[in-house]
Design a protein around this motif. Structure first.
Motif, short mmCIF file in Angstrom:
data_model
loop_
_atom_site.label_atom_id
_atom_site.label_comp_id
_atom_site.label_asym_id
_atom_site.label_seq_id
_atom_site.Cartn_x
_atom_site.Cartn_y
_atom_site.Cartn_z
N PHE A 1 0.46 -1.28 -0.38
CA PHE A 1 0.07 0.27 0.59
C PHE A 1 0.98 1.68 -0.41
O PHE A 1 0.72 2.32 -0.43
CB PHE A 1 -1.44 -0.07 1.48
N VAL A 2 1.61 1.14 0.93
CA VAL A 2 2.32 2.33 0.56
C VAL A 2 3.74 2.84 -0.28
O VAL A 2 3.78 4.10 -1.07
CB VAL A 2 3.76 2.04 1.91
N LEU A 3 4.14 1.47 -1.16
CA LEU A 3 4.36 1.86 -2.18
C LEU A 3 3.41 2.31 -2.98
O LEU A 3 3.98 3.02 -4.40
CB LEU A 3 5.60 0.29 -2.58
N THR B 1 -3.09 -1.13 -8.86
CA THR B 1 -2.70 -1.75 -8.78
C THR B 1 -2.06 -2.54 -7.27
O THR B 1 -2.45 -3.38 -6.88
CB THR B 1 -2.31 -2.55 -9.96
N PHE B 2 -1.20 -1.43 -6.96
CA PHE B 2 -0.14 -1.80 -5.52
C PHE B 2 -1.16 -2.09 -4.67
O PHE B 2 -1.46 -2.75 -3.51
CB PHE B 2 0.98 -1.52 -5.26
N CYS C 1 -4.67 1.70 6.74
CA CYS C 1 -3.43 2.50 5.56
C CYS C 1 -4.28 3.29 4.98
O CYS C 1 -4.54 4.21 4.64
CB CYS C 1 -3.68 1.32 5.00
N TYR C 2 -6.41 3.15 4.38
CA TYR C 2 -6.50 3.79 3.65
C TYR C 2 -7.05 5.24 4.30
O TYR C 2 -6.93 6.20 3.76
CB TYR C 2 -7.33 2.79 3.49
N VAL C 3 -7.54 4.79 5.36
CA VAL C 3 -7.70 5.59 6.71
C VAL C 3 -7.21 6.64 6.51
O VAL C 3 -7.13 7.80 6.44
CB VAL C 3 -8.64 5.12 8.18
N VAL C 4 -5.66 6.59 7.01
CA VAL C 4 -5.12 7.87 8.14
C VAL C 4 -4.08 7.52 6.39
O VAL C 4 -4.06 9.27 6.92
CB VAL C 4 -3.43 6.53 8.12
N SER C 5 -4.15 7.23 5.34
CA SER C 5 -3.62 8.35 4.14
C SER C 5 -5.07 9.21 3.44
O SER C 5 -4.48 10.28 3.45
CB SER C 5 -3.16 7.23 3.19
N ARG D 1 -3.64 6.91 -6.53
CA ARG D 1 -5.11 7.50 -5.75
C ARG D 1 -5.49 6.85 -5.51
O ARG D 1 -5.85 5.87 -5.64
CB ARG D 1 -5.37 8.15 -7.20
N LEU D 2 -6.13 7.90 -4.25
CA LEU D 2 -7.14 6.95 -3.71
C LEU D 2 -8.55 6.93 -3.91
O LEU D 2 -8.32 8.84 -4.57
CB LEU D 2 -6.99 7.54 -2.39
#
Length: 158
Positions: free
Chosen positions: A67-69, A133-134, A108-112, A76-77
Protein backbone atom coordinates in the motif's frame (compact mmCIF):
# COMPACT_ATOMS: atom_id res chain seq x y z
CA UNK A 1 2.62 -60.66 10.63
CA UNK A 2 0.06 -59.36 13.09
CA UNK A 3 0.02 -60.26 16.74
CA UNK A 4 -3.01 -61.70 18.51
CA UNK A 5 -3.79 -58.36 20.15
CA UNK A 6 -3.82 -56.59 16.77
CA UNK A 7 -6.11 -59.25 15.32
CA UNK A 8 -8.59 -58.88 18.19
CA UNK A 9 -8.63 -55.05 18.13
CA UNK A 10 -7.52 -53.66 14.77
CA UNK A 11 -8.34 -50.09 15.83
CA UNK A 12 -5.64 -48.75 18.08
CA UNK A 13 -6.75 -46.28 20.74
CA UNK A 14 -5.85 -42.66 20.14
CA UNK A 15 -4.24 -40.87 23.02
CA UNK A 16 -5.80 -37.66 24.30
CA UNK A 17 -2.64 -35.75 23.46
CA UNK A 18 -2.69 -36.83 19.80
CA UNK A 19 -6.39 -36.00 19.55
CA UNK A 20 -5.81 -32.53 21.03
CA UNK A 21 -3.00 -31.88 18.56
CA UNK A 22 -5.32 -32.65 15.64
CA UNK A 23 -8.25 -30.57 16.87
CA UNK A 24 -7.89 -26.82 16.19
CA UNK A 25 -8.59 -24.46 19.06
CA UNK A 26 -11.89 -22.55 19.03
CA UNK A 27 -11.87 -19.05 20.52
CA UNK A 28 -14.83 -17.30 22.19
CA UNK A 29 -17.05 -15.04 20.09
CA UNK A 30 -15.57 -11.87 21.60
CA UNK A 31 -12.03 -12.90 20.56
CA UNK A 32 -13.26 -13.87 17.08
CA UNK A 33 -14.87 -10.45 16.68
CA UNK A 34 -11.79 -8.65 17.98
CA UNK A 35 -9.56 -10.69 15.65
CA UNK A 36 -11.67 -9.79 12.61
CA UNK A 37 -11.72 -6.09 13.47
CA UNK A 38 -7.99 -6.06 14.25
CA UNK A 39 -7.25 -7.93 11.00
CA UNK A 40 -9.14 -5.33 8.98
CA UNK A 41 -7.68 -2.31 10.76
CA UNK A 42 -4.06 -3.47 10.70
CA UNK A 43 -3.07 -6.20 8.24
CA UNK A 44 -1.89 -9.11 10.38
CA UNK A 45 -3.40 -7.65 13.56
CA UNK A 46 -5.92 -10.46 13.92
CA UNK A 47 -3.21 -13.08 13.58
CA UNK A 48 -1.13 -11.26 16.17
CA UNK A 49 -4.10 -11.33 18.54
CA UNK A 50 -4.47 -15.08 17.95
CA UNK A 51 -0.78 -15.74 18.62
CA UNK A 52 0.27 -16.40 15.02
CA UNK A 53 3.31 -14.09 15.08
CA UNK A 54 4.97 -15.30 11.88
CA UNK A 55 1.85 -14.85 9.79
CA UNK A 56 1.15 -11.51 11.43
CA UNK A 57 4.56 -10.13 10.50
CA UNK A 58 4.37 -11.53 6.98
CA UNK A 59 0.94 -10.03 6.33
CA UNK A 60 1.81 -6.70 7.93
CA UNK A 61 5.00 -6.07 6.00
CA UNK A 62 3.65 -7.41 2.71
CA UNK A 63 0.33 -5.59 2.66
CA UNK A 64 1.34 -2.33 4.32
CA UNK A 65 4.48 -2.26 2.18
CA UNK A 66 2.42 -2.77 -0.95
CA UNK A 67 0.00 0.00 0.00
CA UNK A 68 2.78 2.44 0.90
CA UNK A 69 4.68 1.59 -2.26
CA UNK A 70 1.54 2.32 -4.29
CA UNK A 71 1.15 5.69 -2.58
CA UNK A 72 4.79 6.57 -3.06
CA UNK A 73 4.73 5.98 -6.82
CA UNK A 74 1.84 8.35 -7.53
CA UNK A 75 -1.13 6.17 -6.57
CA UNK A 76 -4.58 7.61 -6.03
CA UNK A 77 -7.07 6.92 -3.27
CA UNK A 78 -10.49 6.28 -4.73
CA UNK A 79 -13.83 7.32 -3.27
CA UNK A 80 -17.18 6.70 -4.98
CA UNK A 81 -18.02 9.67 -7.19
CA UNK A 82 -21.28 10.70 -8.74
CA UNK A 83 -21.24 9.92 -12.46
CA UNK A 84 -24.61 11.31 -13.54
CA UNK A 85 -27.14 12.55 -10.95
CA UNK A 86 -30.06 12.01 -13.35
CA UNK A 87 -29.29 8.35 -14.09
CA UNK A 88 -30.63 5.36 -12.20
CA UNK A 89 -27.17 4.41 -11.02
CA UNK A 90 -25.77 7.59 -9.50
CA UNK A 91 -22.27 6.35 -8.83
CA UNK A 92 -19.54 5.44 -11.24
CA UNK A 93 -19.23 1.65 -10.87
CA UNK A 94 -15.46 1.52 -11.34
CA UNK A 95 -14.75 4.04 -8.58
CA UNK A 96 -17.14 2.21 -6.26
CA UNK A 97 -15.35 -1.10 -6.83
CA UNK A 98 -11.87 0.39 -6.58
CA UNK A 99 -12.71 2.31 -3.42
CA UNK A 100 -14.18 -0.86 -1.87
CA UNK A 101 -10.96 -2.68 -2.73
CA UNK A 102 -8.74 0.04 -1.26
CA UNK A 103 -10.84 0.41 1.90
CA UNK A 104 -9.90 -3.22 2.57
CA UNK A 105 -6.48 -1.85 3.57
CA UNK A 106 -8.01 -0.60 6.83
CA UNK A 107 -5.98 2.03 8.62
CA UNK A 108 -3.62 2.33 5.65
CA UNK A 109 -6.52 3.78 3.67
CA UNK A 110 -8.05 5.80 6.52
CA UNK A 111 -4.79 7.42 7.63
CA UNK A 112 -3.71 8.16 4.06
CA UNK A 113 -7.09 9.73 3.31
CA UNK A 114 -7.05 11.77 6.54
CA UNK A 115 -3.52 13.05 5.86
CA UNK A 116 -4.35 13.87 2.25
CA UNK A 117 -1.97 11.42 0.58
CA UNK A 118 -3.09 10.16 -2.80
CA UNK A 119 -6.03 12.51 -3.16
CA UNK A 120 -4.77 14.26 -6.26
CA UNK A 121 -4.74 12.05 -9.33
CA UNK A 122 -1.82 12.19 -11.73
CA UNK A 123 -2.80 9.84 -14.57
CA UNK A 124 0.00 11.25 -16.72
CA UNK A 125 2.57 9.69 -14.37
CA UNK A 126 4.23 6.60 -15.82
CA UNK A 127 3.62 4.61 -12.62
CA UNK A 128 -0.02 5.65 -12.07
CA UNK A 129 -1.64 2.33 -13.06
CA UNK A 130 1.00 0.25 -11.28
CA UNK A 131 0.55 2.29 -8.12
CA UNK A 132 -3.22 1.87 -8.15
CA UNK A 133 -2.80 -1.85 -8.74
CA UNK A 134 -0.51 -2.16 -5.70
CA UNK A 135 -3.00 -0.34 -3.48
CA UNK A 136 -6.05 -2.22 -4.77
CA UNK A 137 -4.28 -5.54 -4.44
CA UNK A 138 -3.22 -4.75 -0.87
CA UNK A 139 -6.84 -4.02 0.09
CA UNK A 140 -8.24 -7.13 -1.58
CA UNK A 141 -5.58 -9.36 -0.06
CA UNK A 142 -6.34 -7.90 3.35
CA UNK A 143 -9.95 -9.06 2.95
CA UNK A 144 -8.55 -12.57 2.54
CA UNK A 145 -6.37 -12.09 5.63
CA UNK A 146 -9.49 -11.09 7.60
CA UNK A 147 -11.23 -14.29 6.47
CA UNK A 148 -8.15 -16.32 7.41
CA UNK A 149 -8.09 -14.79 10.90
CA UNK A 150 -11.78 -15.61 11.33
CA UNK A 151 -11.23 -19.20 10.20
CA UNK A 152 -8.40 -19.65 12.68
CA UNK A 153 -10.41 -18.09 15.52
CA UNK A 154 -13.47 -20.21 14.79
CA UNK A 155 -11.44 -23.45 14.72
CA UNK A 156 -11.86 -24.18 11.02
CA UNK A 157 -8.15 -23.83 10.40
CA UNK A 158 -4.91 -24.11 12.34
Amino acid sequence: MQTRDELRDPITPVSARALAAETPRTYPASIRTAAVIAAWLVPGGGHLLLGRFGRALLFFFTLVGSFVLGLSIEGRLFWPTVADPTSFMHYDLITVLWSFAQIGGGLCYVVSYALGFGLSARPEAATYEYANTFMILAGLLNYLVVIDAFDIASGRKR
